[in-house]
Design an enzyme around this catalytic site. Structure first.
Site, PDB file in Angstrom:
ATOM      1  NE  ARG A  38       2.323  -1.971   1.298  1.00 54.52           N
ATOM      2  CZ  ARG A  38       1.835  -0.540   1.161  1.00 54.52           C
ATOM      3  NH1 ARG A  38       2.567   0.163   1.923  1.00 54.52           N
ATOM      4  NH2 ARG A  38       0.795  -0.533   0.752  1.00 54.52           N
ATOM      5  CE  LYS A 210     -14.140   8.688   5.852  1.00 58.69           C
ATOM      6  NZ  LYS A 210     -13.339   9.912   5.742  1.00 58.69           N
ATOM      7  N   GLY A 367      -5.316  -3.148   2.799  1.00 62.35           N
ATOM      8  CA  GLY A 367      -5.571  -2.292   3.851  1.00 62.35           C
ATOM      9  C   GLY A 367      -5.923  -3.044   4.912  1.00 62.35           C
ATOM     10  N   GLY A 390      -5.079   1.651  -0.858  1.00 59.05           N
ATOM     11  CA  GLY A 390      -5.527   2.846  -1.852  1.00 59.05           C
ATOM     12  C   GLY A 390      -5.649   2.278  -3.272  1.00 59.05           C
TER      13      GLY A 390
END
Ligand code: 3PG
Ligand code: MG
Length: 410
Positions: A38, A210, A367, A390
């Site tokens: 980053r 999930k 991610g 996200g």
């Protein structure tokens, strides 16, 4: 959402005080930065503004700051690393208040081309994260430091926080420009084009633990993509929805009806929805996560009741890889199995390899899948690896991201 935003190329920053929101939320271990992706990704915009002769005021959050301001979540290590990368001094203003007398004095002392970094914006607590509470005041204090604002924090663009979005209102009020940086622009171009205007066939690959985390992504990509591939832990809820025995595998029982709905939607739209046809199973989750484990491969409809599915099998690897090879655009988010374990990384490696070998535009949605590409050595073979986890997911959901939306239209 208009994606035609003003960029750092669209205004003259010479002599201007430019507040730049970056995403310097980097992983730290004992005060050392363990992944500088980053920081590197922020350099083009910072260098451009230095070159233009702007006074560059950088800000970012780091971590969740659950216990209030503390040295472990200070941006001091970022200032140091950034200074090395830029080859020039980055003056760090360590005040836990972020704004205030020290900061104002430091900004007043800046010469054209100088760079300062403010303290972790989340040290301002609710003033940063809850604009409806005290965030307005903080946003105005930030805007008071600068003439113009640049958002280059794609990883935080889904947060409507003071430093990401609210600040733009006060910059506008004083006649300044709100632009996006090069990193934001690149993310918008790749992710936005992939979803809204893809070169077809467009194949989307989703994985991760999930279903609940990706409900809207699945729904949106089913509409936008030609083929949707589902692997990883979340595939087991789909397999159970098909009536299969999935043993001790991860399942989200509340989402079984949702999975049935999505399979029906795929049929109705004439889209391909690919699920694993074979599965790597073991007696339980590896402990430690990268420890030795005895894995067998079985048909996905025949997982024994006392076994747990932890990776896709070789037939599925081939099925998914072949689908990816026919694509002109591929978006991938989420690993196919427990990729932190060498034995259970095979599915994730197979998908990464297929993407690395295709000529298609390949976009990795941040991610864990970004971490997997980096860890497995495929990073430089992809067209774009998002710096947002996200944020890239919300982008793939088709949502308006506050940090993108807040910038001025061209
Ligand atoms: C991230 O790493 O996901 C971004 O920096 C945003 O951080 P957050 O999830 O704590 O808001
Ligand atoms: Mg996050």
């Amino acid at each position: 959402m208009s994606l035609n935003k003003k960029s750092v190329d669209d205004f003259n920053a010479k002599g201007r005080r430019v507040l730049v929101r970056c995403d310097f939320n980097v992983p730290l271990k004992n005060g050392e930065i363990t992944d500088e992706t980053r920081i590197k990704a922020a350099l083009p915009t910072i260098n451009k503004l230095i070159g233009d002769g702007a006074k560059v005021i950088l800000c970012s959050h780091l971590g969740k700051v659950k216990e209030g301001p503390n040295e472990k979540e200070s941006l001091a290590p970022v200032a140091k690393r950034l200074s090395e990368k830029l080859g020039k001094e980055v003056k760090f203003i360590s005040d836990y208040n972020v704004t205030g007398a020290d900061t104002t004095a430091a900004v007043e002392a800046m010469k054209d081309g100088d760079v300062v970094l403010l303290q972790n914006t989340r040290f301002r607590g609710k003033e940063e994260t809850k604009p409806e509470e005290a965030g307005e005041a903080f946003a105005k204090e930030l805007a008071d430091l600068a003439d113009d604002y640049v958002c280059d924090a794609f990883g935080s663009a889904h947060r409507a926080h003071a430093s990401v979005a609210v600040v733009t209102k006060y910059i506008t009020a004083k006649g300044g420009t709100n632009a996006v940086g090069y990193l934001m622009q690149k993310e918008i171009d790749f992710l936005g084009n992939a979803v809204e205007n893809p070169v077809r066939p467009f194949v989307a690959i989703l994985g991760g633990a999930k279903v609940a985390d990706k409900l809207k992504v699945i729904d949106n990509l089913l509409e936008k993509a030609d083929t949707l591939i589902i692997g990883g832990g979340m595939a087991f809820t789909f397999l159970k929805a098909k009536g299969y025995e999935i043993g001790k595998s991860l399942v989200d029982d509340e989402k079984i009806d949702y999975c049935k709905e999505m399979m029906a939607k795929a049929d109705k739209l004439g889209k391909k929805l690919l699920l694993p046809v074979d599965t790597g199973i073991a007696a339980g989750f590896p402990d430690p996560i990268d420890g030795p484990i005895d894995v067998q491969y079985v048909d996905s409809s025949k997982i024994p009741a006392d076994m747990e599915g932890l990776d896709i099998g070789p037939k599925t690897c081939e099925l998914f890889a072949n689908a990816a090879k026919t694509a002109k655009t591929v978006v991938w988010n989420g690993p196919m199995g427990v990729f932190e374990n060498p034995t259970l990384a095979k599915g994730t490696i197979a998908v990464a390899k297929a993407l690395a070998e295709t000529d298609a535009t390949t976009i990795i949605g941040g991610g864990d899948s970004a971490a997997a590409c980096n860890q497995l050595g495929f990073a430089d073979k992809m067209s774009h690896i998002s710096t947002g986890g996200g944020a890239s997911l919300e982008f793939l959901e088709g949502k308006e991201l506050p940090g993108v939306y807040a910038a001025d239209d061209k």
